[in-house]
Motif scaffolding. Structure first.
Motif, PDB file in Angstrom:
ATOM      1  N   UNK A 107       0.840  -1.205   0.000  1.00 31.34           N
ATOM      2  CA  UNK A 107       0.000   0.000   0.000  1.00 31.34           C
ATOM      3  C   UNK A 107       0.871   1.250   0.000  1.00 31.34           C
ATOM      4  N   UNK A 108       1.911   1.255   0.808  1.00 29.84           N
ATOM      5  CA  UNK A 108       2.835   2.398   0.864  1.00 29.84           C
ATOM      6  C   UNK A 108       3.499   2.616  -0.490  1.00 29.84           C
ATOM      7  N   UNK A 109       3.972   1.539  -1.098  1.00 34.23           N
ATOM      8  CA  UNK A 109       4.652   1.643  -2.390  1.00 34.23           C
ATOM      9  C   UNK A 109       3.710   2.143  -3.477  1.00 34.23           C
ATOM     10  N   UNK A 110       2.483   1.639  -3.480  1.00 35.84           N
ATOM     11  CA  UNK A 110       1.516   2.072  -4.491  1.00 35.84           C
ATOM     12  C   UNK A 110       1.200   3.551  -4.328  1.00 35.84           C
ATOM     13  N   UNK A 111       1.051   4.011  -3.089  1.00 35.24           N
ATOM     14  CA  UNK A 111       0.799   5.433  -2.853  1.00 35.24           C
ATOM     15  C   UNK A 111       1.984   6.281  -3.316  1.00 35.24           C
ATOM     16  N   UNK A 112       3.199   5.802  -3.057  1.00 31.70           N
ATOM     17  CA  UNK A 112       4.396   6.537  -3.484  1.00 31.70           C
ATOM     18  C   UNK A 112       4.470   6.614  -5.004  1.00 31.70           C
ATOM     19  N   UNK A 113       4.171   5.518  -5.685  1.00 31.39           N
ATOM     20  CA  UNK A 113       4.221   5.508  -7.152  1.00 31.39           C
ATOM     21  C   UNK A 113       3.186   6.468  -7.723  1.00 31.39           C
ATOM     22  N   UNK A 114       1.975   6.443  -7.193  1.00 27.97           N
ATOM     23  CA  UNK A 114       0.928   7.334  -7.705  1.00 27.97           C
ATOM     24  C   UNK A 114       1.255   8.803  -7.450  1.00 27.97           C
ATOM     25  N   UNK A 115       1.641   9.127  -6.220  1.00 30.84           N
ATOM     26  CA  UNK A 115       1.925  10.525  -5.886  1.00 30.84           C
ATOM     27  C   UNK A 115       3.151  11.039  -6.635  1.00 30.84           C
ATOM     28  N   UNK A 116       4.201  10.253  -6.649  1.00 32.82           N
ATOM     29  CA  UNK A 116       5.427  10.698  -7.312  1.00 32.82           C
ATOM     30  C   UNK A 116       5.288  10.680  -8.830  1.00 32.82           C
ATOM     31  N   UNK A 117       4.500   9.756  -9.351  1.00 33.50           N
ATOM     32  CA  UNK A 117       4.237   9.750 -10.791  1.00 33.50           C
ATOM     33  C   UNK A 117       3.501  11.007 -11.223  1.00 33.50           C
ATOM     34  N   UNK A 118       2.526  11.412 -10.427  1.00 27.48           N
ATOM     35  CA  UNK A 118       1.801  12.642 -10.729  1.00 27.48           C
ATOM     36  C   UNK A 118       2.731  13.860 -10.627  1.00 27.48           C
ATOM     37  N   UNK A 119       3.569  13.894  -9.580  1.00 31.01           N
ATOM     38  CA  UNK A 119       4.512  15.007  -9.426  1.00 31.01           C
ATOM     39  C   UNK A 119       5.525  15.031 -10.567  1.00 31.01           C
ATOM     40  N   UNK A 157      12.892   9.570 -10.204  1.00 35.41           N
ATOM     41  CA  UNK A 157      13.638   8.554  -9.456  1.00 35.41           C
ATOM     42  C   UNK A 157      12.795   7.921  -8.363  1.00 35.41           C
ATOM     43  N   UNK A 158      12.003   8.745  -7.665  1.00 37.01           N
ATOM     44  CA  UNK A 158      11.116   8.217  -6.635  1.00 37.01           C
ATOM     45  C   UNK A 158      10.051   7.302  -7.243  1.00 37.01           C
ATOM     46  N   UNK A 159       9.552   7.678  -8.412  1.00 36.33           N
ATOM     47  CA  UNK A 159       8.546   6.844  -9.086  1.00 36.33           C
ATOM     48  C   UNK A 159       9.133   5.506  -9.486  1.00 36.33           C
ATOM     49  N   UNK A 160      10.317   5.528 -10.084  1.00 33.51           N
ATOM     50  CA  UNK A 160      10.963   4.276 -10.507  1.00 33.51           C
ATOM     51  C   UNK A 160      11.311   3.415  -9.292  1.00 33.51           C
ATOM     52  N   UNK A 161      11.876   4.042  -8.258  1.00 39.58           N
ATOM     53  CA  UNK A 161      12.222   3.286  -7.051  1.00 39.58           C
ATOM     54  C   UNK A 161      10.968   2.715  -6.397  1.00 39.58           C
ATOM     55  N   UNK A 162       9.911   3.518  -6.338  1.00 34.64           N
ATOM     56  CA  UNK A 162       8.657   3.034  -5.766  1.00 34.64           C
ATOM     57  C   UNK A 162       8.071   1.890  -6.564  1.00 34.64           C
ATOM     58  N   UNK A 163       8.142   1.962  -7.895  1.00 30.89           N
ATOM     59  CA  UNK A 163       7.632   0.881  -8.742  1.00 30.89           C
ATOM     60  C   UNK A 163       8.443  -0.396  -8.532  1.00 30.89           C
TER      61      UNK A 163
END
Length: 184
Positions: A107-119, A157-163
């Protein structure tokens, strides 16, 4: 031929080669980030001395310090996410284990990917706009795409790392793998 006694493998010997390389790369990046912050302190010292003792203000020193700090923060954010050493409220995961903890990480990783992907997307659009305008900084004349690219690079980088972490944690959830913690 002399008898060689076998020593038990220590933790460093048990790590795979890619893990050791990744650890060395992270240590190198931490060192580089620390040196960059020391550079900022040095620029600030020179700026203060020249401004208050010599009455001369170095052109663009404040801008340069801000730009370096922005880049350091964004690179460090990616490293912190990868190592899970970022500031978070982990009260619930501390008291959970097994699949529940893996599910919380997913759940944490998915939230990070969504938020950072949007940013990342928003940063890309913003850089496109200021690039077309040709905006430069007042002191150094640096194109403003350079400092804003730090946000794009950091969030990407945060999006890729989160994914990557999302995939890893989904696999761990499915396999119910034991939990591992990366050392800083």
């Amino acid at each position: 031929m002399a008898h060689v006694e076998r020593q038990p493998l220590n933790e460093a010997d048990r790590q795979s080669a890619p893990s050791r390389v990744a650890g060395l790369a992270m240590n190198g990046l931490h060192t580089l980030l620390g040196l960059a912050l020391l550079l900022v302190v040095g620029i600030n010292f020179v700026n203060a001395v020249s401004r208050y003792l010599l009455g001369v203000s170095p052109l663009g020193a404040d801008e340069l310090m801000v730009y370096i700090v922005i880049w350091v923060v964004m690179v460090a954010a990616v490293l912190s996410l990868i190592m899970r050493s970022h500031i978070n409220v982990n009260l619930l995961p501390i008291y959970t284990s097994g699949r529940t903890r893996h599910l919380l990480h997913v759940i944490h990783d998915a939230a990070a990917v969504l938020a950072c992907g949007y940013a990342t997307y928003a940063s890309w659009l913003f850089i496109g706009r200021i690039s077309r305008l040709g905006v430069t900084s007042m002191g150094l004349g640096v194109p403003m795409t350079v400092p804003h690219a730090a946000l794009l690079a950091g969030f990407a980088g945060l999006t890729v790392a989160g994914a990557f972490m999302l995939v890893r944690d989904v696999i761990a959830l499915v396999r119910n793998a034991p939990h591992t913690r990366m050392a800083p």
